[in-house]
Structures are given as C-alpha cells and as structure tokens.
Design an enzyme around this catalytic site. Structure first.
Site, mmCIF file in Angstrom:
data_model
loop_
_atom_site.group_PDB
_atom_site.id
_atom_site.type_symbol
_atom_site.label_atom_id
_atom_site.label_comp_id
_atom_site.label_asym_id
_atom_site.label_seq_id
_atom_site.Cartn_x
_atom_site.Cartn_y
_atom_site.Cartn_z
ATOM 1 N N PRO A 88 0.798 -1.224 0.000
ATOM 2 C CA PRO A 88 0.000 0.000 0.000
ATOM 3 C C PRO A 88 0.832 1.278 0.000
ATOM 4 O O PRO A 88 1.884 1.360 0.623
ATOM 5 C CB PRO A 88 -0.833 -0.107 1.276
ATOM 6 C CG PRO A 88 -0.126 -1.084 2.132
ATOM 7 C CD PRO A 88 0.583 -2.019 1.209
ATOM 8 N N ASN A 89 0.317 2.234 -0.725
ATOM 9 C CA ASN A 89 0.830 3.598 -0.829
ATOM 10 C C ASN A 89 2.108 3.724 -1.638
ATOM 11 O O ASN A 89 2.554 4.841 -1.892
ATOM 12 C CB ASN A 89 1.008 4.239 0.557
ATOM 13 C CG ASN A 89 -0.293 4.338 1.301
ATOM 14 O OD1 ASN A 89 -1.282 4.829 0.750
ATOM 15 N ND2 ASN A 89 -0.330 3.831 2.514
ATOM 16 N N ARG A 111 5.121 11.534 -2.284
ATOM 17 C CA ARG A 111 4.852 11.533 -0.846
ATOM 18 C C ARG A 111 6.137 11.386 -0.051
ATOM 19 O O ARG A 111 6.997 10.583 -0.393
ATOM 20 C CB ARG A 111 3.857 10.439 -0.457
ATOM 21 C CG ARG A 111 4.442 9.043 -0.386
ATOM 22 C CD ARG A 111 3.414 7.994 0.003
ATOM 23 N NE ARG A 111 3.403 7.723 1.406
ATOM 24 C CZ ARG A 111 3.786 6.578 1.966
ATOM 25 N NH1 ARG A 111 4.218 5.583 1.225
ATOM 26 N NH2 ARG A 111 3.731 6.415 3.256
ATOM 27 N N TYR A 147 11.241 8.582 1.448
ATOM 28 C CA TYR A 147 11.186 7.583 0.386
ATOM 29 C C TYR A 147 11.930 7.967 -0.893
ATOM 30 O O TYR A 147 12.037 7.146 -1.794
ATOM 31 C CB TYR A 147 9.726 7.262 0.046
ATOM 32 C CG TYR A 147 8.961 6.739 1.234
ATOM 33 C CD1 TYR A 147 9.244 5.476 1.743
ATOM 34 C CD2 TYR A 147 7.989 7.498 1.864
ATOM 35 C CE1 TYR A 147 8.561 4.978 2.843
ATOM 36 C CE2 TYR A 147 7.299 7.008 2.962
ATOM 37 C CZ TYR A 147 7.594 5.760 3.445
ATOM 38 O OH TYR A 147 6.920 5.274 4.533
ATOM 39 N N ASN A 198 7.997 -5.725 -1.157
ATOM 40 C CA ASN A 198 7.991 -4.557 -0.280
ATOM 41 C C ASN A 198 6.551 -4.463 0.215
ATOM 42 O O ASN A 198 5.702 -3.871 -0.444
ATOM 43 C CB ASN A 198 8.406 -3.289 -1.017
ATOM 44 C CG ASN A 198 8.435 -2.082 -0.093
ATOM 45 O OD1 ASN A 198 7.864 -2.115 0.997
ATOM 46 N ND2 ASN A 198 9.079 -1.021 -0.529
ATOM 47 N N ALA A 237 3.362 -0.965 4.777
ATOM 48 C CA ALA A 237 2.764 -1.007 6.116
ATOM 49 C C ALA A 237 2.277 -2.393 6.515
ATOM 50 O O ALA A 237 2.204 -2.713 7.706
ATOM 51 C CB ALA A 237 1.622 -0.001 6.210
ATOM 52 N N HIS A 289 4.082 -4.751 9.128
ATOM 53 C CA HIS A 289 3.926 -4.608 10.576
ATOM 54 C C HIS A 289 2.575 -5.102 11.090
ATOM 55 O O HIS A 289 2.364 -5.137 12.293
ATOM 56 C CB HIS A 289 4.111 -3.137 10.953
ATOM 57 C CG HIS A 289 5.192 -2.468 10.170
ATOM 58 N ND1 HIS A 289 6.526 -2.823 10.283
ATOM 59 C CD2 HIS A 289 5.136 -1.511 9.221
ATOM 60 C CE1 HIS A 289 7.237 -2.085 9.455
ATOM 61 N NE2 HIS A 289 6.426 -1.288 8.790
ATOM 62 N N ASP A 345 1.559 -15.725 6.543
ATOM 63 C CA ASP A 345 1.133 -17.110 6.327
ATOM 64 C C ASP A 345 1.216 -17.506 4.854
ATOM 65 O O ASP A 345 1.618 -18.624 4.534
ATOM 66 C CB ASP A 345 -0.282 -17.327 6.849
ATOM 67 C CG ASP A 345 -0.361 -17.348 8.375
ATOM 68 O OD1 ASP A 345 0.697 -17.392 9.034
ATOM 69 O OD2 ASP A 345 -1.491 -17.315 8.893
ATOM 70 N N GLU A 362 12.600 -9.550 1.357
ATOM 71 C CA GLU A 362 11.820 -8.399 1.805
ATOM 72 C C GLU A 362 12.660 -7.142 1.578
ATOM 73 O O GLU A 362 13.834 -7.095 1.950
ATOM 74 C CB GLU A 362 11.491 -8.550 3.292
ATOM 75 C CG GLU A 362 10.726 -7.394 3.881
ATOM 76 C CD GLU A 362 10.468 -7.558 5.375
ATOM 77 O OE1 GLU A 362 9.659 -6.789 5.903
ATOM 78 O OE2 GLU A 362 11.088 -8.441 6.012
ATOM 79 N N HIS A 381 12.635 -2.777 1.900
ATOM 80 C CA HIS A 381 12.037 -1.522 2.361
ATOM 81 C C HIS A 381 12.936 -0.378 1.916
ATOM 82 O O HIS A 381 14.164 -0.468 2.047
ATOM 83 C CB HIS A 381 11.903 -1.486 3.889
ATOM 84 C CG HIS A 381 10.908 -2.463 4.404
ATOM 85 N ND1 HIS A 381 9.557 -2.243 4.353
ATOM 86 C CD2 HIS A 381 11.084 -3.688 4.940
ATOM 87 C CE1 HIS A 381 8.932 -3.288 4.863
ATOM 88 N NE2 HIS A 381 9.832 -4.189 5.211
ATOM 89 N N LEU A 382 12.341 0.674 1.413
ATOM 90 C CA LEU A 382 13.115 1.837 0.981
ATOM 91 C C LEU A 382 13.790 2.521 2.164
ATOM 92 O O LEU A 382 14.950 2.914 2.084
ATOM 93 C CB LEU A 382 12.200 2.829 0.256
ATOM 94 C CG LEU A 382 11.584 2.308 -1.045
ATOM 95 C CD1 LEU A 382 10.467 3.220 -1.504
ATOM 96 C CD2 LEU A 382 12.634 2.156 -2.115
ATOM 97 N N SER A 383 13.059 2.664 3.251
ATOM 98 C CA SER A 383 13.606 3.316 4.444
ATOM 99 C C SER A 383 14.102 2.255 5.430
ATOM 100 O O SER A 383 13.769 1.077 5.310
ATOM 101 C CB SER A 383 12.529 4.178 5.119
ATOM 102 O OG SER A 383 11.500 3.361 5.636
ATOM 103 N N ARG A 408 12.770 4.191 12.397
ATOM 104 C CA ARG A 408 11.506 4.923 12.338
ATOM 105 C C ARG A 408 10.696 4.697 13.612
ATOM 106 O O ARG A 408 11.220 4.273 14.622
ATOM 107 C CB ARG A 408 10.766 4.510 11.063
ATOM 108 C CG ARG A 408 11.635 4.865 9.831
ATOM 109 C CD ARG A 408 10.944 4.779 8.541
ATOM 110 N NE ARG A 408 9.790 5.655 8.493
ATOM 111 C CZ ARG A 408 8.795 5.487 7.656
ATOM 112 N NH1 ARG A 408 8.792 4.484 6.806
ATOM 113 N NH2 ARG A 408 7.776 6.319 7.653
ATOM 114 N N ARG A 410 7.035 0.318 13.654
ATOM 115 C CA ARG A 410 7.590 -0.181 12.387
ATOM 116 C C ARG A 410 8.789 -1.109 12.593
ATOM 117 O O ARG A 410 9.301 -1.686 11.652
ATOM 118 C CB ARG A 410 8.026 0.985 11.498
ATOM 119 C CG ARG A 410 6.889 1.853 11.033
ATOM 120 C CD ARG A 410 7.392 2.883 10.026
ATOM 121 N NE ARG A 410 6.441 3.943 9.825
ATOM 122 C CZ ARG A 410 5.422 3.895 8.969
ATOM 123 N NH1 ARG A 410 5.229 2.828 8.230
ATOM 124 N NH2 ARG A 410 4.595 4.914 8.854
#
Length: 143
Positions: free
Chosen positions: A11-12, A19, A24, A75, A78, A81, A88, A99, A101-103, A108, A112
């Site tokens: 998401p996002n 954003r 990011y 990725n 959210a 978390h 599963d 996995e 993640h950009l950040s 954070r 997170r």
C-alpha cells in the site's frame, strides 16, 4: 528457462515520488519498475512487477506464485507490521523471498520495528532506497 521473479509492492507505494520524499526519495514506482526490469534482464530473468493497496490481492498473488515464480521480492510497506495473512501466505512458498524496504524501518517509529514478513523471508534489505530492489535481484543471481 529464465528465472521468473515476481516483485510485489504494498500500500501507498503507488504514491512514490510525490509523498514524503525525505523518507522515500524522489523516484516513482514506475522508475523502480524500470530499474528492476533492467536488472532482471541483465541476469536473464523475467520480471513481473505489481503493486496493490489491498492485502487480499497481495495474498492471492503470493499464493499464485507457488506455481508461477522462482523467486519473490516483496515490499509489503505497512503490511509488514500488521499482516499475519501475508506472513502465512509467504510461508507456503518454496522459493527465495526477499523483503525490501526503501527506508530503514528500525530507525523509524517503534511500531515499524517489527515485521511479520522478516520472520519468513530468506533475506531483508532496508534503508538503501530504490537500490534495495536491484540488490535483491543481484542476490537472486548469486543463488
């Protein structure tokens, strides 16, 4: 036959480039997709790159990867978390899962710091921005 790499984005991430650029960066998801397709091609891999804001759709794609992918890069944003469902679904895969993640999620907010995905991932790359995706592809080439 070329290794089939499925790259999923949560998401996002469709809002990248517009954003929270301080968190990011300025690359769009389309820019990252182009980088991934180029990196996959350089290794002789095929690349299927997708994004969804819907948890169930991500779970469906993960489940279908059992028959259609040789590796998965995710990725989950959210959902890292919060989603036991994604955790599963990933557990059912018998292929490498990386996995991304950009950040750096560990720098954070405290909520997170935990990822349900990390527990079932082959490897985790975070905090390196869009480069994390291509590093994940490079890691798959070494596999």
């Amino acid at each position: 036959m070329a290794k089939r790499v499925l790259i999923l984005n949560g998401p996002n991430l469709n809002l990248l480039g517009t954003r929270e650029k301080s968190v990011y960066g300025s690359k769009t998801l389309a820019d990252i997709e182009a980088d991934c397709k180029s990196a996959c091609a350089a290794h002789g891999f095929s690349c299927d790159f997708r994004q969804s804001n819907h948890e169930g759709e991500l779970v469906d794609w993960i489940q279908s990867a059992r028959k259609t992918a040789d590796a998965l890069i995710i990725n989950p944003a959210a959902y890292s978390h919060t989603s036991v469902a994604i955790h599963d679904a990933l557990r059912t895969l018998e292929v490498p899962v990386i996995e991304v993640h950009l950040s750096n999620i560990h720098q954070r907010e405290p909520f997170r710091h935990h990822s349900y995905v990390s527990a079932v991932a082959t490897g985790v790359i975070c905090g390196l921005g869009p480069k994390g995706y291509t590093l994940a592809i490079d890691a798959l080439a070494d596999d």
